[in-house]
Design an enzyme around this catalytic site. Structure first.
Site, PDB file in Angstrom:
ATOM      1  N   GLY A   8     -58.229  -7.645   7.767  1.00 54.21           N
ATOM      2  CA  GLY A   8     -58.133  -8.186   9.122  1.00 54.21           C
ATOM      3  C   GLY A   8     -56.895  -7.655   9.819  1.00 54.21           C
ATOM      4  O   GLY A   8     -56.272  -8.338  10.637  1.00 54.21           O
ATOM      5  N   GLY A  11     -56.161  -7.603  13.888  1.00 55.58           N
ATOM      6  CA  GLY A  11     -55.949  -8.797  14.703  1.00 55.58           C
ATOM      7  C   GLY A  11     -54.518  -8.906  15.203  1.00 55.58           C
ATOM      8  O   GLY A  11     -53.689  -8.017  14.991  1.00 55.58           O
ATOM      9  N   GLN A  12     -54.248 -10.044  15.846  1.00 51.81           N
ATOM     10  CA  GLN A  12     -52.952 -10.239  16.497  1.00 51.81           C
ATOM     11  C   GLN A  12     -51.807 -10.199  15.487  1.00 51.81           C
ATOM     12  O   GLN A  12     -50.807  -9.520  15.694  1.00 51.81           O
ATOM     13  CB  GLN A  12     -52.990 -11.588  17.216  1.00 51.81           C
ATOM     14  CG  GLN A  12     -51.921 -11.754  18.263  1.00 51.81           C
ATOM     15  CD  GLN A  12     -51.671 -13.207  18.614  1.00 51.81           C
ATOM     16  OE1 GLN A  12     -52.311 -14.110  18.071  1.00 51.81           O
ATOM     17  NE2 GLN A  12     -50.753 -13.433  19.509  1.00 51.81           N
ATOM     18  N   ASP A  34     -60.112  -3.448   8.362  1.00 49.88           N
ATOM     19  CA  ASP A  34     -60.664  -4.357   9.356  1.00 49.88           C
ATOM     20  C   ASP A  34     -62.164  -4.108   9.418  1.00 49.88           C
ATOM     21  O   ASP A  34     -62.611  -2.992   9.124  1.00 49.88           O
ATOM     22  CB  ASP A  34     -60.042  -4.092  10.734  1.00 49.88           C
ATOM     23  CG  ASP A  34     -60.176  -5.296  11.666  1.00 49.88           C
ATOM     24  OD1 ASP A  34     -59.189  -6.042  11.820  1.00 49.88           O
ATOM     25  OD2 ASP A  34     -61.282  -5.500  12.213  1.00 49.88           O
ATOM     26  N   ASN A  52     -65.587  -5.178   5.618  1.00 47.56           N
ATOM     27  CA  ASN A  52     -65.978  -6.542   5.959  1.00 47.56           C
ATOM     28  C   ASN A  52     -65.702  -7.396   4.731  1.00 47.56           C
ATOM     29  O   ASN A  52     -66.294  -7.183   3.680  1.00 47.56           O
ATOM     30  CB  ASN A  52     -67.472  -6.572   6.325  1.00 47.56           C
ATOM     31  CG  ASN A  52     -67.927  -7.963   6.712  1.00 47.56           C
ATOM     32  OD1 ASN A  52     -67.233  -8.955   6.464  1.00 47.56           O
ATOM     33  ND2 ASN A  52     -69.098  -8.036   7.319  1.00 47.56           N
ATOM     34  N   TYR A 142     -62.204 -24.809  12.465  1.00 45.44           N
ATOM     35  CA  TYR A 142     -61.082 -23.953  12.042  1.00 45.44           C
ATOM     36  C   TYR A 142     -60.103 -24.755  11.174  1.00 45.44           C
ATOM     37  O   TYR A 142     -59.725 -24.332  10.076  1.00 45.44           O
ATOM     38  CB  TYR A 142     -60.389 -23.416  13.299  1.00 45.44           C
ATOM     39  CG  TYR A 142     -59.162 -22.581  13.054  1.00 45.44           C
ATOM     40  CD1 TYR A 142     -59.238 -21.335  12.463  1.00 45.44           C
ATOM     41  CD2 TYR A 142     -57.907 -23.036  13.470  1.00 45.44           C
ATOM     42  CE1 TYR A 142     -58.100 -20.562  12.268  1.00 45.44           C
ATOM     43  CE2 TYR A 142     -56.773 -22.271  13.281  1.00 45.44           C
ATOM     44  CZ  TYR A 142     -56.871 -21.041  12.680  1.00 45.44           C
ATOM     45  OH  TYR A 142     -55.740 -20.284  12.496  1.00 45.44           O
ATOM     46  N   LYS A 146     -59.240 -24.398   7.227  1.00 48.05           N
ATOM     47  CA  LYS A 146     -57.874 -24.122   6.759  1.00 48.05           C
ATOM     48  C   LYS A 146     -57.434 -25.188   5.749  1.00 48.05           C
ATOM     49  O   LYS A 146     -56.787 -24.863   4.745  1.00 48.05           O
ATOM     50  CB  LYS A 146     -56.895 -24.070   7.936  1.00 48.05           C
ATOM     51  CG  LYS A 146     -57.058 -22.835   8.824  1.00 48.05           C
ATOM     52  CD  LYS A 146     -56.724 -21.548   8.071  1.00 48.05           C
ATOM     53  CE  LYS A 146     -56.838 -20.310   8.919  1.00 48.05           C
ATOM     54  NZ  LYS A 146     -56.718 -19.056   8.157  1.00 48.05           N
TER      55      LYS A 146
HETATM   56  N1  SER Z   1     -53.211 -20.171  17.006  1.00 51.14           N
HETATM   57  C1  SER Z   1     -54.268 -20.877  16.347  1.00 51.14           C
HETATM   58  C2  SER Z   1     -55.279 -21.320  17.302  1.00 51.14           C
HETATM   59  O1  SER Z   1     -54.907 -21.676  18.402  1.00 51.14           O
HETATM   60  C3  SER Z   1     -53.721 -22.060  15.606  1.00 51.14           C
HETATM   61  O2  SER Z   1     -53.366 -21.653  14.338  1.00 51.14           O
HETATM   62  O3  SER Z   1     -56.413 -21.386  16.976  1.00 51.14           O
END
Ligand code: SER
Length: 319
Positions: A8, A11-12, A34, A52, A142, A146
């Site tokens: 990944g 990503g940011q 990625d 992937n 999410y 986590k």
């Molecule tokens: N930056 C994330 C989000 O906003 C939080 O961990 O989903």
């Protein structure tokens, strides 16, 4: 020699963490991967492979062939995008982690990093200086993924000795990539609008405080955690880490000091209730005590740096 696989990487967080890993360990020690071939161009300074993470066979092949010794598994669907397609978010966030954990066990990977988030907390968590062990009732898929993931990490450490380390990142603010579907990402977008002399419409109310962290601090925290001696790592779910806490109004006021004509309006949407369920600030004394963590950037310092560097980085033609 260590051989680090970043999953990944496009990503940011991956964009900046991969670069920092290469600066620290050398280009030969790092492979960026990625699922999107289109991000290859970001990694002209190290090896890049399309991967992937849900393809366990391809992941195993890469790990085996490249003699990977460490994995940074960053691929995930963030909070706001996850709410639009919860099952897909669960499948990727959980399936990807479980696949990496199994491969780490099988291929005796020496260290794994996996990001958790302030999203593990929920509406019944104390909001101010949220403690490490605070009650957690996440409301987003999410956050649920986590929280479950943190326990899987601890399980693989206890049961199989996989040295997996994790941080509960606050919202991460960087200028080297666009934000990727999170609730905290307004604080990335706002800088792009400001430097392009556009007005900004914020999807959160002006007084919504959230824990945030500048990307340089996040990268440093990650590498410091991964380099800490094994005996220093006392928490095998995930460490709270704190950077700063601010509201949309505060970041706007800070940017306005540099750009007096900048305008904002507030149009809260479904992301408001996500933000309202999260802490406002984080207590990270466990990370400070166990492996010496301390953030360097506050809102003022971060904003000044981003406003200086962002235009050139994105080739924005600002007048
Ligand atoms: N930056 C994330 C989000 O906003 C939080 O961990 O989903």
């Amino acid at each position: 020699m260590e051989k680090i696989l970043v999953i990944g990487a496009g990503g940011q967080l991956g964009t900046e963490l991969t670069k920092a890993l290469v600066n620290r360990y050398g280009a030969d020690a790092v492979i960026a991967s990625d699922f999107q071939e289109s991000v290859r161009g970001k990694f002209d300074y190290c090896s890049f492979r399309t991967l992937n993470v849900m393809d366990k066979e391809a992941s195993a092949k890469l790990i085996h062939e490249e003699k990977i010794t460490q994995i940074y598994h960053l691929a995930a669907i963030l909070s706001a995008t996850g709410e639009k397609n919860p099952i897909q978010a669960w499948d990727l966030n959980m399936g990807g982690l479980l696949s990496v954990l199994e491969l780490a066990k099988e291929y005796k990977i020496s260290k794994v990093f996996w990001p958790s988030s302030i999203a593990v907390f929920g509406p019944d968590t104390p909001k101010e200086n949220t403690p490490q062990d605070a009650f957690k009732n996440p409301t987003t898929v999410y956050g649920i993924s986590k929280l479950a993931g943190e326990h899987w990490c601890e399980y693989y450490f206890n049961k199989y000795g996989v040295d997996i380390r994790s941080l509960r990142y606050p919202g991460l603010i960087g200028y080297k990539s666009m934000a990727g579907g999170g609730t905290t990402d307004y604080a990335v977008d706002i800088f792009h609008k400001a430097v392009n002399n556009e007005n900004f419409t914020c999807f959160l109310q002006e007084d919504t405080y959230l824990p945030m962290m500048y990307m340089e601090d996040a990268v440093n925290a990650t590498i410091e955690l991964m380099e800490a001696p094994t005996t220093a790592i006392k928490i095998r779910t995930s460490y709270n880490v704190s950077g700063m806490s601010f509201s949309p109004k505060e970041i706007y006021d800070c940017i306005k000091m540099h750009q007096p004509d900048f305008k904002i309006k507030y149009e809260p949407d479904f992301r408001q209730s996500i933000a309202d369920s999260w802490p406002k600030s984080i207590d990270d004394s466990a990370a400070q005590n166990d492996w010496g963590w301390k953030a360097k950037f506050d809102l003022t310092k971060m904003s000044a740096e981003i406003l200086t560097k962002l235009p050139a980085y994105f080739n924005y033609n600002t007048k």
